[in-house]
Design a protein around this motif. Structure first.
Motif, PDB file in Angstrom:
ATOM      1  N   HIS A 191       0.822  -1.213   0.000  1.00 11.58           N
ATOM      2  CA  HIS A 191       0.000   0.000   0.000  1.00 11.58           C
ATOM      3  C   HIS A 191       0.861   1.270   0.000  1.00 11.58           C
ATOM      4  O   HIS A 191       0.345   2.346   0.328  1.00 11.58           O
ATOM      5  CB  HIS A 191      -0.927   0.003   1.209  1.00 11.58           C
ATOM      6  CG  HIS A 191      -1.895  -1.145   1.235  1.00 11.58           C
ATOM      7  ND1 HIS A 191      -3.118  -1.112   0.604  1.00 11.58           N
ATOM      8  CD2 HIS A 191      -1.799  -2.386   1.787  1.00 11.58           C
ATOM      9  CE1 HIS A 191      -3.759  -2.251   0.791  1.00 11.58           C
ATOM     10  NE2 HIS A 191      -2.978  -3.050   1.511  1.00 11.58           N
ATOM     11  N   ARG A 225      -5.215  -7.239   8.947  1.00 10.52           N
ATOM     12  CA  ARG A 225      -6.130  -6.145   8.607  1.00 10.52           C
ATOM     13  C   ARG A 225      -5.688  -5.384   7.370  1.00 10.52           C
ATOM     14  O   ARG A 225      -6.533  -4.890   6.616  1.00 10.52           O
ATOM     15  CB  ARG A 225      -6.260  -5.180   9.796  1.00 10.52           C
ATOM     16  CG  ARG A 225      -7.150  -5.689  10.913  1.00 10.52           C
ATOM     17  CD  ARG A 225      -7.523  -4.558  11.857  1.00 10.52           C
ATOM     18  NE  ARG A 225      -6.353  -3.986  12.507  1.00 10.52           N
ATOM     19  CZ  ARG A 225      -5.896  -4.372  13.685  1.00 10.52           C
ATOM     20  NH1 ARG A 225      -6.499  -5.360  14.333  1.00 10.52           N
ATOM     21  NH2 ARG A 225      -4.847  -3.798  14.224  1.00 10.52           N
ATOM     22  N   ARG A 227      -3.698  -6.609   4.832  1.00 10.97           N
ATOM     23  CA  ARG A 227      -3.579  -7.459   3.651  1.00 10.97           C
ATOM     24  C   ARG A 227      -4.937  -7.592   2.967  1.00 10.97           C
ATOM     25  O   ARG A 227      -5.905  -8.051   3.567  1.00 10.97           O
ATOM     26  CB  ARG A 227      -3.045  -8.851   4.033  1.00 10.97           C
ATOM     27  CG  ARG A 227      -1.588  -8.897   4.422  1.00 10.97           C
ATOM     28  CD  ARG A 227      -0.685  -9.234   3.263  1.00 10.97           C
ATOM     29  NE  ARG A 227      -0.971 -10.500   2.654  1.00 10.97           N
ATOM     30  CZ  ARG A 227      -0.289 -11.625   2.881  1.00 10.97           C
ATOM     31  NH1 ARG A 227       0.709 -11.641   3.753  1.00 10.97           N
ATOM     32  NH2 ARG A 227      -0.587 -12.732   2.235  1.00 10.97           N
ATOM     33  N   ASP A 228      -4.988  -7.226   1.659  1.00 12.21           N
ATOM     34  CA  ASP A 228      -6.241  -7.317   0.919  1.00 12.21           C
ATOM     35  C   ASP A 228      -6.527  -8.721   0.404  1.00 12.21           C
ATOM     36  O   ASP A 228      -7.673  -9.033   0.078  1.00 12.21           O
ATOM     37  CB  ASP A 228      -6.212  -6.352  -0.282  1.00 12.21           C
ATOM     38  CG  ASP A 228      -6.101  -4.909   0.170  1.00 12.21           C
ATOM     39  OD1 ASP A 228      -6.552  -4.613   1.296  1.00 12.21           O
ATOM     40  OD2 ASP A 228      -5.569  -4.086  -0.596  1.00 12.21           O
ATOM     41  N   ASP A 229      -5.485  -9.554   0.282  1.00  8.41           N
ATOM     42  CA  ASP A 229      -5.678 -10.894  -0.266  1.00  8.41           C
ATOM     43  C   ASP A 229      -6.110 -11.904   0.791  1.00  8.41           C
ATOM     44  O   ASP A 229      -6.280 -13.080   0.477  1.00  8.41           O
ATOM     45  CB  ASP A 229      -4.383 -11.377  -0.931  1.00  8.41           C
ATOM     46  CG  ASP A 229      -3.207 -11.370   0.039  1.00  8.41           C
ATOM     47  OD1 ASP A 229      -3.246 -10.585   0.998  1.00  8.41           O
ATOM     48  OD2 ASP A 229      -2.265 -12.154  -0.172  1.00  8.41           O
ATOM     49  N   GLU A 231      -8.948 -13.062   3.679  1.00 14.16           N
ATOM     50  CA  GLU A 231     -10.325 -12.872   4.115  1.00 14.16           C
ATOM     51  C   GLU A 231     -10.307 -12.512   5.592  1.00 14.16           C
ATOM     52  O   GLU A 231      -9.807 -13.258   6.433  1.00 14.16           O
ATOM     53  CB  GLU A 231     -11.112 -14.152   3.848  1.00 14.16           C
ATOM     54  CG  GLU A 231     -12.622 -13.939   3.775  1.00 14.16           C
ATOM     55  CD  GLU A 231     -13.246 -13.959   5.152  1.00 14.16           C
ATOM     56  OE1 GLU A 231     -14.138 -13.135   5.419  1.00 14.16           O
ATOM     57  OE2 GLU A 231     -12.824 -14.780   5.971  1.00 14.16           O
TER      58      GLU A 231
END
Length: 318
Positions: A191, A225, A227-229, A231
């Motif tokens: 990010h 929290r 990490r977008d990959d 769930e």
């Protein structure tokens, strides 16, 4: 472009003569057909000159627009270039070292962490087996005296196995701390951010025993929290179960250490046996947890998670 034949027209269209009696201002001109008939002349001499049949126009390019002359290509096959040395131009194939590790730092540390946890599980298992042998000797010694060399050999094995387990534990803790630092750097770098926690704080929360029970959980929850990959809900549930098990293992280890210290200070055979039993249980449980911890961490942070696919689907029929 004007032809040279125009000078001195053979038809005698224009004649200019100067004699000795002619004045400089008087130039006798032969009258033309138009002047003889009384019609006015069609124009000056220059206009008639450019309409004459001896005048031709030639179009030429300016010098800067003239293309360069092409070299004539000799007919036949072109000669093959030959070099008396190895050419250094073009692409160079860098030799691949057989033992070089081409993985990124996170992948390398992930593999090192898994190896360290497996090694720790083996060392704790060895320590549990050695302490179990010592416990059996103490139980047998209550009714039948054992040989002195057996007692000394078992005591030496207990100390040796404990030192090996402690050394591997320190190594695994260092690798685990480096892995958390690299994992957080990679997560924030995705990010275009920097880790808000300093390195010393991460090392303190991840490496100090009993502190890392809550500290490492906080550090990894922050990674989950950002990490977008991953769930979010599923990862949070997995980490919660992981740290509950870690807390139980640390409680057992603390009880074993305290019992072992009390047994050594008391000098009682029964108390020593109880301390050995606590160490055997704690070492066995810690070894199993170390093996399971490596598997769970790889499953959570090793690869992107996919949504679970249900084995049964319900279809509404109208």
């Amino acid at each position: 472009m004007v032809d040279s034949d125009l000078i001195g027209d053979p038809g005698g269209a224009v004649e200019t003569r100067r004699g000795p009696s002619a004045s400089p201002r008087e130039t006798p001109v032969r009258p033309t057909a138009s002047s003889a008939t009384g019609q006015p002349s069609s124009g000056p001499r220059s206009s008639r000159l450019y309409r004459a049949r001896h005048v031709r126009w030639v179009a030429r390019r300016p010098p800067e627009a003239i293309p360069a002359r092409r070299l004539a290509v000799p007919p036949g096959p072109r000669p093959i270039p030959r070099y008396v040395y190895v050419p250094r131009w073009g692409l160079r194939d860098v030799p691949v070292e057989p033992g070089a590790d081409h993985r990124n730092p996170l992948e390398a540390l992930t593999a090192a962490l898994l190896h360290a946890l497996r090694l720790l599980a083996g060392a704790l298992g060895l320590a549990a087996i050695v302490h179990l042998l010592r416990y059996v000797l103490l139980v047998v010694n209550r009714s039948v005296p054992v040989a002195g060399w057996t007692d000394r050999a078992s005591a030496f094995l207990v100390i040796f196995a404990g030192l090996v387990a402690f050394g591997v534990f320190v190594y695994a803790t260092v690798v685990f701390t480096r892995w958390i630092i690299t994992l957080r750097d990679d997560a924030y770098r995705r990010h275009a951010l920097r880790d808000p926690r300093p390195r010393w704080q991460i090392a303190l929360l991840a490496a100090v025993p009993l502190v890392n029970v809550a500290g490492a959980a906080v550090l990894l929850h922050e990674v989950a929290r950002i990490r977008d990959d991953l769930e979010a809900e599923r990862t949070r549930s997995r980490l919660t179960k992981l740290w509950v098990a870690w807390a139980l293992v640390n409680v057992l280890a603390a009880i074993a250490v305290v019992t072992r210290i009390v047994a050594t200070a008391s000098g009682s055979i029964q108390t020593s046996a109880n301390g050995l039993a606590a160490v055997v249980i704690s070492s066995a449980v810690s070894g199993v947890f170390a093996w399971w911890l490596g598997t769970r961490l790889m499953a959570i942070f090793g690869a992107p998670q996919d949504e679970p696919v249900p084995s049964r689907r319900w279809v509404a029929v109208a």
